[in-house]
Design a protein around this motif. Structure first.
Motif, PDB file in Angstrom:
ATOM      1  N   PHE A  78      -6.713  11.428  -9.498  1.00  0.00           N
ATOM      2  CA  PHE A  78      -6.963  11.819 -10.976  1.00  0.00           C
ATOM      3  C   PHE A  78      -5.994  11.315 -11.611  1.00  0.00           C
ATOM      4  N   LYS A  79      -5.899  11.349 -12.945  1.00  0.00           N
ATOM      5  CA  LYS A  79      -4.821  11.029 -13.951  1.00  0.00           C
ATOM      6  C   LYS A  79      -3.717  12.124 -13.921  1.00  0.00           C
ATOM      7  N   GLU A  80      -3.111  12.226 -12.652  1.00  0.00           N
ATOM      8  CA  GLU A  80      -1.992  13.252 -12.783  1.00  0.00           C
ATOM      9  C   GLU A  80      -0.764  12.793 -12.207  1.00  0.00           C
ATOM     10  N   GLY A  81      -0.748  11.642 -11.633  1.00  0.00           N
ATOM     11  CA  GLY A  81       0.521  11.348 -11.035  1.00  0.00           C
ATOM     12  C   GLY A  81       0.539  11.857  -9.581  1.00  0.00           C
ATOM     13  N   LYS A  82      -0.358  12.589  -9.183  1.00  0.00           N
ATOM     14  CA  LYS A  82      -0.235  12.882  -7.652  1.00  0.00           C
ATOM     15  C   LYS A  82      -1.706  12.958  -7.169  1.00  0.00           C
ATOM     16  N   SER A  83      -2.054  12.657  -5.804  1.00  0.00           N
ATOM     17  CA  SER A  83      -2.985  12.508  -5.129  1.00  0.00           C
ATOM     18  C   SER A  83      -3.685  14.133  -4.845  1.00  0.00           C
ATOM     19  N   ARG A  84      -4.995  13.947  -4.835  1.00  0.00           N
ATOM     20  CA  ARG A  84      -5.769  15.390  -4.501  1.00  0.00           C
ATOM     21  C   ARG A  84      -6.574  15.074  -3.397  1.00  0.00           C
ATOM     22  N   TYR A  85      -7.027  15.931  -2.349  1.00  0.00           N
ATOM     23  CA  TYR A  85      -7.811  15.614  -1.272  1.00  0.00           C
ATOM     24  C   TYR A  85      -8.915  16.570  -1.185  1.00  0.00           C
ATOM     25  N   GLU A  86     -10.005  16.049  -0.278  1.00  0.00           N
ATOM     26  CA  GLU A  86     -11.200  16.775  -0.273  1.00  0.00           C
ATOM     27  C   GLU A  86     -11.818  16.515   1.248  1.00  0.00           C
ATOM     28  N   PRO A  87     -12.576  17.439   2.003  1.00  0.00           N
ATOM     29  CA  PRO A  87     -13.041  17.066   3.270  1.00  0.00           C
ATOM     30  C   PRO A  87     -13.870  15.798   2.887  1.00  0.00           C
ATOM     31  N   LEU A  88     -14.017  15.021   3.797  1.00  0.00           N
ATOM     32  CA  LEU A  88     -15.114  14.097   3.600  1.00  0.00           C
ATOM     33  C   LEU A  88     -16.519  14.381   4.080  1.00  0.00           C
ATOM     34  N   THR A  89     -17.464  14.494   3.106  1.00  0.00           N
ATOM     35  CA  THR A  89     -18.766  14.816   3.500  1.00  0.00           C
ATOM     36  C   THR A  89     -19.734  13.722   4.044  1.00  0.00           C
ATOM     37  N   GLU A  90     -20.730  14.069   4.801  1.00  0.00           N
ATOM     38  CA  GLU A  90     -21.652  13.264   5.373  1.00  0.00           C
ATOM     39  C   GLU A  90     -21.976  12.012   4.274  1.00  0.00           C
ATOM     40  N   GLU A  91     -22.581  12.585   3.006  1.00  0.00           N
ATOM     41  CA  GLU A  91     -23.021  11.832   2.153  1.00  0.00           C
ATOM     42  C   GLU A  91     -22.023  11.722   0.959  1.00  0.00           C
ATOM     43  N   HIS A  92     -21.908  10.303   0.692  1.00  0.00           N
ATOM     44  CA  HIS A  92     -20.780  10.134  -0.486  1.00  0.00           C
ATOM     45  C   HIS A  92     -21.407  10.774  -1.722  1.00  0.00           C
ATOM     46  N   HIS A  93     -20.393  11.174  -2.514  1.00  0.00           N
ATOM     47  CA  HIS A  93     -20.700  11.894  -3.891  1.00  0.00           C
ATOM     48  C   HIS A  93     -19.693  11.380  -4.923  1.00  0.00           C
ATOM     49  N   ASP A  94     -20.123  11.467  -6.088  1.00  0.00           N
ATOM     50  CA  ASP A  94     -19.177  11.050  -7.323  1.00  0.00           C
ATOM     51  C   ASP A  94     -19.116  12.378  -8.129  1.00  0.00           C
ATOM     52  N   HIS A  95     -18.203  12.177  -9.161  1.00  0.00           N
ATOM     53  CA  HIS A  95     -17.859  13.578  -9.738  1.00  0.00           C
ATOM     54  C   HIS A  95     -17.923  13.527 -11.348  1.00  0.00           C
ATOM     55  N   LEU A  96     -18.549  14.855 -11.827  1.00  0.00           N
ATOM     56  CA  LEU A  96     -18.754  14.775 -13.305  1.00  0.00           C
ATOM     57  C   LEU A  96     -17.701  15.866 -13.517  1.00  0.00           C
ATOM     58  N   ILE A  97     -16.775  15.394 -14.583  1.00  0.00           N
ATOM     59  CA  ILE A  97     -15.579  16.360 -14.989  1.00  0.00           C
ATOM     60  C   ILE A  97     -16.286  17.002 -16.385  1.00  0.00           C
ATOM     61  N   ASP A  98     -16.330  18.441 -16.435  1.00  0.00           N
ATOM     62  CA  ASP A  98     -16.474  18.986 -17.604  1.00  0.00           C
ATOM     63  C   ASP A  98     -15.204  18.869 -18.342  1.00  0.00           C
ATOM     64  N   VAL A  99     -15.302  18.168 -19.620  1.00  0.00           N
ATOM     65  CA  VAL A  99     -14.125  17.790 -20.515  1.00  0.00           C
ATOM     66  C   VAL A  99     -13.610  19.134 -20.994  1.00  0.00           C
ATOM     67  N   LYS A 100     -14.393  20.317 -21.026  1.00  0.00           N
ATOM     68  CA  LYS A 100     -13.864  21.499 -21.831  1.00  0.00           C
ATOM     69  C   LYS A 100     -13.186  22.344 -20.796  1.00  0.00           C
ATOM     70  N   THR A 101     -13.874  22.543 -19.667  1.00  0.00           N
ATOM     71  CA  THR A 101     -13.630  23.422 -18.719  1.00  0.00           C
ATOM     72  C   THR A 101     -12.906  22.945 -17.613  1.00  0.00           C
ATOM     73  N   GLY A 102     -13.070  21.699 -17.195  1.00  0.00           N
ATOM     74  CA  GLY A 102     -12.160  21.040 -16.205  1.00  0.00           C
ATOM     75  C   GLY A 102     -12.864  21.296 -14.853  1.00  0.00           C
ATOM     76  N   GLU A 103     -13.968  21.950 -14.881  1.00  0.00           N
ATOM     77  CA  GLU A 103     -15.164  22.299 -13.758  1.00  0.00           C
ATOM     78  C   GLU A 103     -15.515  20.790 -13.241  1.00  0.00           C
ATOM     79  N   ILE A 104     -15.658  20.690 -11.740  1.00  0.00           N
ATOM     80  CA  ILE A 104     -16.075  19.634 -11.366  1.00  0.00           C
ATOM     81  C   ILE A 104     -17.435  19.530 -10.768  1.00  0.00           C
ATOM     82  N   VAL A 105     -18.494  18.938 -10.886  1.00  0.00           N
ATOM     83  CA  VAL A 105     -19.732  18.653 -10.534  1.00  0.00           C
ATOM     84  C   VAL A 105     -19.964  17.682  -9.718  1.00  0.00           C
TER      85      VAL A 105
END
Lengths: 142, 142
Positions: A78-105
């Motif tokens: 993400f636009k932060e200059g450093k990498s972030r990680y998450e466990p890989l799930t069976e099914e690929h998914h993308d991210h929706l980022i709430d511009v107000k709260t930063g919450e990720i769906v």
DNA sequence: ATACTTGCAAAAGATTTGCCGCATG
DNA sequence: CATGCGGCAAATCTTTTGCAAGTAT
């Protein structure tokens, strides 16, 4: 045994105490630590150090890279200059980022995936990876 | 006068010889549609130095940041560990990145755009922005 | 056994910043 | 003329790596 540890076994990734702990923390990165998904290396290092103070950050970097190359976890830049990680799930998914709260769906849309492949092909390429991020605002429901 | 220089004037961004040159080089970085280059700071510095050997890389960093904050150029953080820039265009487009060469191909796909909007709505959000990057490998043609 | 791992510190790569003389509006 | 700008080098920040010693299979 954590899910990630299992994957290591089944893929012949050598296990050590350090890796087992990092696997454990990554596996729990969703439930146990609340909304703090997608930890970066520094955060991961802190969490792991709660369980074993001697694990160096170099090991976390090496392990996270190893897991990623083995297809066990996923890296996000993400636009932060450093990498972030998450466990890989069976099914690929993308991210929706709430511009107000930063919450990720997280979401999946087969149709978009299909179209991406087609776009790449039309341009003379074979799709190997992609990144789709939607920045959006919650619709107030009265 | 370059397009970027014009934007600086109209937005009250102070101009200097260095900035004028960087604006010029950035403006010219857009070649043919479909394959313009998105230079990183180091590349920009090299190109600018062909015109004036004394411009330091610190100035390029400062200027590129300034232009970005003024909404004159756009920064991209592709999976390479460094940022790349392009002049801001009127019409939005996405990017396909060649994983072997780093070459970038721009594209627009109305259908995908439309689907993104729908996905966001289905999740209860109003789409305000998005980022789509396709990482791909060139198909060899015999 | 032996090839792989780790911790530490140093290195590397990208980007930022303090200082201070100098240019711009 | 006052304020902001640029060059240089040093400082940061994230990530990688060389080395010597320890460990998994």
């Amino acid at each position: 045994m954590s899910k990630i540890e299992e994957k290591c076994k089944s893929r012949g990734v050598r296990l050590t105490d350090q890796r087992r702990l990092i696997a454990k923390v990554m596996s729990e990165s969703k439930s146990t630590y609340g909304s703090k998904d997608h930890p970066d290396v520094d955060e991961l290092h802190k969490r792991v150090n709660l369980l074993d103070k001697n694990i160096s950050i170099a090991t976390v970097y090496r392990t996270v890279k190893l897991f990623e190359e083995a297809g066990i976890i996923e890296r996000h830049d993400f636009k932060e200059g450093k990498s972030r990680y998450e466990p890989l799930t069976e099914e690929h998914h993308d991210h929706l980022i709430d511009v107000k709260t930063g919450e990720i769906v997280e979401f999946v849309d087969k149709e978009i995936e299909e179209l991406q492949k087609k776009v790449a092909e039309k341009l003379g390429y074979k799709l190997v990876d992609h990144k789709l991020e939607l920045y959006a605002q919650k619709i107030k429901k009265n």
